[in-house]
Design a protein around this motif. Structure first.
Motif: not given
Length: 188
Positions: A55-58, A97-104, A68-69, A84-88
């Motif tokens: 919420m603070a990052l949003y 389209p899916g639940g994985h990103a390459r560009d955080p 922020s996800l 891996p799955v990160a907390d935020v």
């Protein structure tokens, strides 16, 4: 006579994504060093810190066209045995389209006793290999303490350890997040 133990072959990202495709959303699967791992449900304290941070990052992310996800997976085309799955996660760009990103841009893990060694070890290595990542946060859930790993445009990472009265600098998002906001509603 000698015995050899046969080890299962390391799973690759493509196979892992196929295996978890039809799993329920509430299951949090990660691929760590070629092994599919189902994470146990986190404690409420952990989730409250995760929610406070997201919420603070949003607003900062939104001002840059991002979001922020919570509980979002990450991929790196150069590492084929880890997802891996990160907390935020903070990322910009079109919806995926899916639940994985390459560009955080920002990734955060809230430490749990069961995952402490992974969050500081294999996951930290993976996250720091992502070219777009500028800030990696390791947030303690038992005391007001945040490790801020950051880098500019070069490959070198620097570490700052911050406390309750500090703020996390996020120059790539054009602002900062007070550490006290992460621990709102949590007795320390």
């Amino acid at each position: 006579m000698s015995l050899a133990l046969r080890r299962a072959p390391r799973m690759r990202v493509a196979e892992f994504l196929e295996v978890i495709r039809d799993r329920p959303d509430e299951e949090r699967w990660e691929l760590l060093d070629g092994e599919a791992v189902l994470a146990p449900p986190p404690f409420e304290r952990h989730q409250l810190i995760v929610t406070n941070l997201a919420m603070a990052l949003y607003p900062l992310a939104r001002a840059r066209g991002g979001r922020s996800l919570i509980g979002f997976g990450l991929l790196n085309d150069e590492i084929d045995d880890c997802a891996p799955v990160a907390d935020v996660v903070v990322r910009c760009g079109p919806l995926l389209p899916g639940g994985h990103a390459r560009d955080p841009i920002v990734v955060a893990e809230v430490l749990s006793p069961a995952t402490l060694h992974i969050d500081r070890g294999r996951k930290a290595e993976f996250y720091q290999s992502l070219r777009t990542l500028r800030t990696y946060l390791i947030v303690d859930q038992d005391e007001a303490r945040v490790e801020v790993w950051s880098r500019g445009d070069g490959p070198d990472w620097s570490l700052r350890v911050l406390g309750l009265n500090d703020a996390i600098p996020l120059p790539d998002l054009g602002g900062e997040v007070p550490i006290a906001a992460l621990y709102h509603g949590i007795p320390l």
